[in-house]
Design a protein around this motif. Structure first.
Motif, short mmCIF file in Angstrom:
data_model
loop_
_atom_site.label_atom_id
_atom_site.label_comp_id
_atom_site.label_asym_id
_atom_site.label_seq_id
_atom_site.Cartn_x
_atom_site.Cartn_y
_atom_site.Cartn_z
N ILE A 108 -17.52 49.52 -15.42
CA ILE A 108 -16.67 48.53 -16.09
C ILE A 108 -15.21 48.99 -16.14
CG2 ILE A 108 -16.18 47.50 -18.36
CD1 ILE A 108 -18.34 46.05 -16.90
N ASP A 109 -14.96 50.29 -16.20
CA ASP A 109 -13.57 50.75 -16.33
C ASP A 109 -12.75 50.49 -15.07
OD1 ASP A 109 -14.87 52.57 -14.77
OD2 ASP A 109 -14.20 54.36 -15.87
N HIS A 110 -13.40 50.03 -13.97
CA HIS A 110 -12.67 49.63 -12.76
C HIS A 110 -12.43 48.12 -12.72
CE1 HIS A 110 -14.03 53.62 -11.40
NE2 HIS A 110 -13.01 53.56 -10.54
N VAL A 111 -12.94 47.39 -13.71
CA VAL A 111 -12.89 45.92 -13.68
C VAL A 111 -11.83 45.42 -14.66
CG1 VAL A 111 -14.20 43.80 -14.06
CG2 VAL A 111 -15.33 45.84 -13.08
N PRO A 112 -10.84 44.64 -14.19
CA PRO A 112 -9.86 44.04 -15.12
C PRO A 112 -10.55 43.14 -16.14
CG PRO A 112 -9.10 43.89 -12.85
CD PRO A 112 -10.52 44.35 -12.78
N LYS A 113 -10.00 43.06 -17.34
CA LYS A 113 -10.62 42.30 -18.43
C LYS A 113 -10.72 40.81 -18.14
CE LYS A 113 -9.11 45.62 -21.94
NZ LYS A 113 -8.26 45.83 -23.15
N GLU A 114 -9.89 40.32 -17.24
CA GLU A 114 -9.92 38.88 -16.95
C GLU A 114 -11.27 38.46 -16.33
OE1 GLU A 114 -7.68 37.99 -12.98
OE2 GLU A 114 -6.69 39.73 -13.91
N PHE A 115 -12.04 39.43 -15.84
CA PHE A 115 -13.33 39.11 -15.23
C PHE A 115 -14.48 39.17 -16.23
CE2 PHE A 115 -10.76 40.41 -11.62
CZ PHE A 115 -11.11 39.51 -10.63
N TYR A 116 -14.19 39.63 -17.47
CA TYR A 116 -15.26 39.80 -18.44
C TYR A 116 -16.03 38.51 -18.73
CZ TYR A 116 -13.78 44.59 -19.61
OH TYR A 116 -13.47 45.93 -19.58
N PRO A 117 -15.33 37.37 -18.93
CA PRO A 117 -16.08 36.13 -19.23
C PRO A 117 -17.10 35.78 -18.14
CG PRO A 117 -13.76 35.85 -19.77
CD PRO A 117 -13.86 37.15 -19.04
N GLU A 118 -16.71 35.95 -16.88
CA GLU A 118 -17.64 35.63 -15.79
C GLU A 118 -18.82 36.59 -15.77
OE1 GLU A 118 -15.77 34.21 -11.89
OE2 GLU A 118 -14.05 35.18 -12.88
N ILE A 119 -18.57 37.84 -16.10
CA ILE A 119 -19.65 38.83 -16.14
C ILE A 119 -20.63 38.48 -17.24
CG2 ILE A 119 -20.21 41.25 -16.56
CD1 ILE A 119 -17.51 41.97 -15.30
N LEU A 120 -20.07 38.14 -18.41
CA LEU A 120 -20.92 37.81 -19.56
C LEU A 120 -21.71 36.53 -19.36
CD1 LEU A 120 -18.38 38.74 -22.39
CD2 LEU A 120 -20.45 40.02 -21.74
N ALA A 121 -21.22 35.65 -18.47
CA ALA A 121 -21.91 34.38 -18.21
C ALA A 121 -22.95 34.51 -17.10
CB ALA A 121 -20.88 33.30 -17.84
N ASN A 122 -23.04 35.68 -16.47
CA ASN A 122 -23.95 35.87 -15.34
C ASN A 122 -25.32 36.34 -15.85
OD1 ASN A 122 -25.35 37.27 -13.08
ND2 ASN A 122 -23.49 36.72 -11.95
N GLU A 123 -26.28 35.44 -15.84
CA GLU A 123 -27.61 35.77 -16.37
C GLU A 123 -28.31 36.84 -15.53
OE1 GLU A 123 -29.14 35.01 -19.09
OE2 GLU A 123 -27.44 33.81 -19.80
N GLY A 124 -28.04 36.85 -14.22
CA GLY A 124 -28.65 37.86 -13.37
C GLY A 124 -28.21 39.27 -13.75
N GLN A 125 -26.92 39.44 -14.03
CA GLN A 125 -26.42 40.76 -14.42
C GLN A 125 -26.97 41.18 -15.78
OE1 GLN A 125 -23.92 43.24 -12.75
NE2 GLN A 125 -25.58 43.98 -14.04
N LEU A 126 -26.99 40.23 -16.73
CA LEU A 126 -27.52 40.55 -18.06
C LEU A 126 -29.00 40.92 -17.97
CD1 LEU A 126 -25.83 37.75 -20.22
CD2 LEU A 126 -25.06 40.10 -19.84
N ALA A 127 -29.75 40.20 -17.13
CA ALA A 127 -31.18 40.50 -16.98
C ALA A 127 -31.37 41.89 -16.38
CB ALA A 127 -31.84 39.45 -16.10
N GLU A 128 -30.52 42.26 -15.42
CA GLU A 128 -30.63 43.60 -14.83
C GLU A 128 -30.37 44.68 -15.87
OE1 GLU A 128 -27.68 45.47 -11.95
OE2 GLU A 128 -29.36 44.98 -10.60
N TRP A 129 -29.36 44.47 -16.72
CA TRP A 129 -29.09 45.46 -17.77
C TRP A 129 -30.27 45.57 -18.74
CZ3 TRP A 129 -23.47 43.40 -18.79
CH2 TRP A 129 -22.60 43.97 -17.85
N ARG A 130 -30.87 44.41 -19.07
CA ARG A 130 -32.03 44.46 -19.95
C ARG A 130 -33.18 45.24 -19.31
NH1 ARG A 130 -30.50 39.03 -21.18
NH2 ARG A 130 -31.90 38.25 -19.57
N ASN A 131 -33.42 44.98 -18.01
CA ASN A 131 -34.52 45.65 -17.32
C ASN A 131 -34.28 47.15 -17.17
OD1 ASN A 131 -35.87 43.22 -17.01
ND2 ASN A 131 -34.94 42.80 -15.00
N LEU A 132 -33.03 47.53 -16.87
CA LEU A 132 -32.72 48.94 -16.63
C LEU A 132 -32.52 49.73 -17.91
CD1 LEU A 132 -30.26 48.64 -13.60
CD2 LEU A 132 -32.65 49.35 -13.54
N TYR A 133 -31.85 49.13 -18.90
CA TYR A 133 -31.42 49.90 -20.07
C TYR A 133 -31.92 49.36 -21.40
CZ TYR A 133 -28.01 50.99 -16.40
OH TYR A 133 -27.42 51.32 -15.22
#
Length: 605
Positions: free
Chosen positions: A412-437
């Motif tokens: 995340i420290d390589h990602v500008p904050k302007e991309f945060y809303p899109e990341i938070l809206a991505n169910e695939g990414q959230l599901a991966e975090w849930r599965n991994l961590y």
């Protein structure tokens, strides 16, 4: 001239016809046009060239033999005619113009030694002229030699030196005086089954689905059979799921003795042992006897899939499935050179029989010169044809492959904050975090997560959380890469320099080949864990070539790995007893025996 015995002429004609047919059968194998229903790899190409190859076998090859014999006959006859004219002029000058009759020098002149010598020479030249004339016997010998030569180097889609057992049947191993020479049966070939690994096979029949699965069975690698064959695995190998409309056939590859093979797959009429048709036909019959298969599916499986197919749908797919898993293991790196060298060796030892020189079996070498010339010329036409096909496959194999998809993993420290809303809206990414961590789970999740929510504050507080661009669309990835930043907020100017690691999903030789220029002499450490070749793992090998198949696989990949290593780099390999000795020899050969450090042994439990 000597009259030909009609019975002998008939026998020679039949022999010629038989050897022509045998050669045609062998060439049908070599050119792989005996399986029109197969639609993968080179078979797809050969099916397009079927008419051209058939014409070559049926017409061009026979005409070429006649033509080459004619060239040699004309050359030889011209020489003999000149010698005979000279001799006859000598006889006339010595004994007079009437000294010769149809049988040679007249009898009254043969009493003296000189007369007998001239008469015998005259008769010999006439015999030579007869020998120089093309005969069915000579043609039959050429076809027999061609069939014998090519039979030594081909089996089931691969060109390799097949095992010879007789004392006088030898191969030539290329040797240039090295202190130690490491050689194996398919040393000069690419092993190409690394992307296969006994895959399943499925196809649709209307609303039905048919699936072939490969399963392991107990004792699969420990049998005493002479070859390995696909069989249906057990009494419940064929099942039908009425709810899913799914027919499943479970196959296992097992060793079978000749007697076992005969019991399972009785050969067709006139055959001593079952061929591929008998085996495939037996498997098809077993599948169709499965319980609960709807009549509509059974009928559809016994009809052709396409108008151009030679065999019914189920037969075609069983044939393709078994053939793809049991043939075409290698591509020769230089088939033309290999067969050319072997042909020279064959002619020297099988046509001229140089080992017979100086023995009671010695014959005049001149007798074989004509047939050797014809044999070499015709064989090279076949070799050139085969080499074109093999070289085409080699070109496709060696060609650097296209990258089908590229993704990036970054913290995340390589990602500008302007991309945060899109990341938070991505169910695939959230599901991966849930599965991994366990992030975002109320129970058993991150203890520091307030309210079990993943929000902007959460991302800011976890700079080393990883996002995966494979879970986002291409537009997001492109925009992110353009604005990628270092942890201190400065923009990334060179993406290659910023990348801290590379993961490639690929057939391994293709991946190593792709890395050659970019990563030459940049790798500090290599660790590999190749197949152990136990016979019961996923490594596919040709029957009777288990260890040589493995050596070809390993050697090519080690050769590709060496240029990537730094001069002080290291390579670690996990291996067990099955191939330890062979691996040590090949790694000593490639990396140098003086660079070997040590063997680390661990106890099996």
């Amino acid at each position: 001239m000597i009259d030909t015995d009609p019975k002998m002429a008939k026998h020679q004609e039949e022999r010629l016809k038989r050897h022509k047919q045998q050669l045609k059968q062998k060439l049908t194998e070599l050119f792989q046009i005996d399986s029109p229903d197969l639609d993968f790899g080179l078979y797809r190409i050969m099916n397009q060239k079927r008419d051209e190859i058939t014409r070559f076998m049926d017409k061009d090859l026979v005409e070429a033999v006649d033509e080459k014999f004619g060239e040699c006959d004309e050359e030889t006859r011209t020489q003999i005619t000149g010698e005979l004219k000279e001799l006859e002029q000598t006889i006339r000058n010595t004994y007079g113009d009437d000294a010769l009759d149809a049988a040679g020098l007249k009898e009254e002149y043969r009493k003296a030694a000189r007369g007998r010598e001239l008469h015998e020479k005259w008769q010999q030249l006439h015999r030579d002229a007869e020998e120089a004339s093309v005969s069915d016997l000579q043609k039959a010998e050429i076809f027999a030699h061609l069939e014998e030569f090519f039979s030594r180097y081909y089996k089931d889609g691969d060109f390799l030196s097949l095992r010879r057992y007789a004392a006088n049947e030898k191969y030539a191993v290329p040797y240039n005086g090295e202190e130690v020479l490491l050689h194996w049966a398919n040393k000069d070939q690419y092993y190409i089954k690394t992307d296969r690994f006994l895959k399943s096979h499925g196809f649709d029949v209307g609303t039905y689905r048919v699936l072939f699965e490969v399963v392991q069975v107990e004792g699969q690698s420990n049998g005493n059979g002479t070859g390995r064959y696909f069989v249906l695995a057990g009494d419940d190998a064929v099942t039908y799921d009425d709810e899913k409309h799914l027919l499943t056939a479970r196959f296992a590859q097992v060793p079978l003795s000749d007697d076992d093979l005969l019991r399972r797959f009785p050969p067709g009429s006139g055959r001593q042992k079952p061929n591929q048709d008998d085996i495939v036909g037996g498997l098809v019959a077993e599948i169709l006897r499965g319980d609960g298969i709807p009549k509509g599916l059974v009928d559809a499986l016994q009809t052709n899939e396409r108008d151009t197919d030679r065999n019914p749908r189920l037969y075609k797919h069983v044939m393709s499935f078994t053939r793809e898993n049991t043939s075409d293991f290698f591509i020769h790196k230089d088939l033309g050179r290999f067969l050319g060298q072997e042909l020279d060796f064959y002619i020297k030892n099988e046509v001229f029989r140089l080992d017979d020189l100086g023995t009671e079996n010695e014959v005049a070498v001149e007798r074989y010169v004509k047939r050797a010339k014809v044999l070499k010329s015709i064989a090279h036409r076949i070799i050139d044809f085969l080499a074109q096909l093999e070289d085409f496959q080699k070109t496709l194999w060696e060609k650097k492959k296209f990258v089908l998809r590229t993704g990036y993993c970054m913290t995340i420290d390589h990602v500008p904050k302007e991309f945060y809303p899109e990341i938070l809206a991505n169910e695939g990414q959230l599901a991966e975090w849930r599965n991994l961590y366990g992030i975002g789970e109320a129970k058993g999740g991150q203890k520091t997560l307030a309210g079990d929510r993943v929000d902007k504050a959460f991302l800011q507080s976890r700079p080393y959380l990883v996002i995966d661009t494979a879970l986002f669309d291409g537009d997001f990835t492109d925009r992110l890469l353009e604005k990628l930043q270092h942890p201190d907020g400065t923009p990334v100017e060179d993406l290659d320099e910023a990348v801290g690691g590379l993961m490639i999903k690929s057939e391994n030789w293709q991946a190593l080949n792709l890395l050659q220029e970019r990563y030459r002499e940049q790798v500090k450490c290599i660790y590999i864990d190749p197949p152990y070749n136990t016979g019961n793992d996923e490594f596919l090998y040709r029957d009777n070539f288990q260890h040589s198949s493995w050596l070809s696989l390993i050697s090519d990949r080690l050769y590709c790995s060496k240029p990537l290593l730094l001069s002080e780099g290291s390579i670690f390999t996990s291996i067990d007893d099955n191939e330890f000795a062979n691996y040590r020899r090949i790694s000593d050969h490639i990396f140098g025996i003086e660079n070997f450090i040590s063997t680390i042994i661990w106890q099996k439990v």
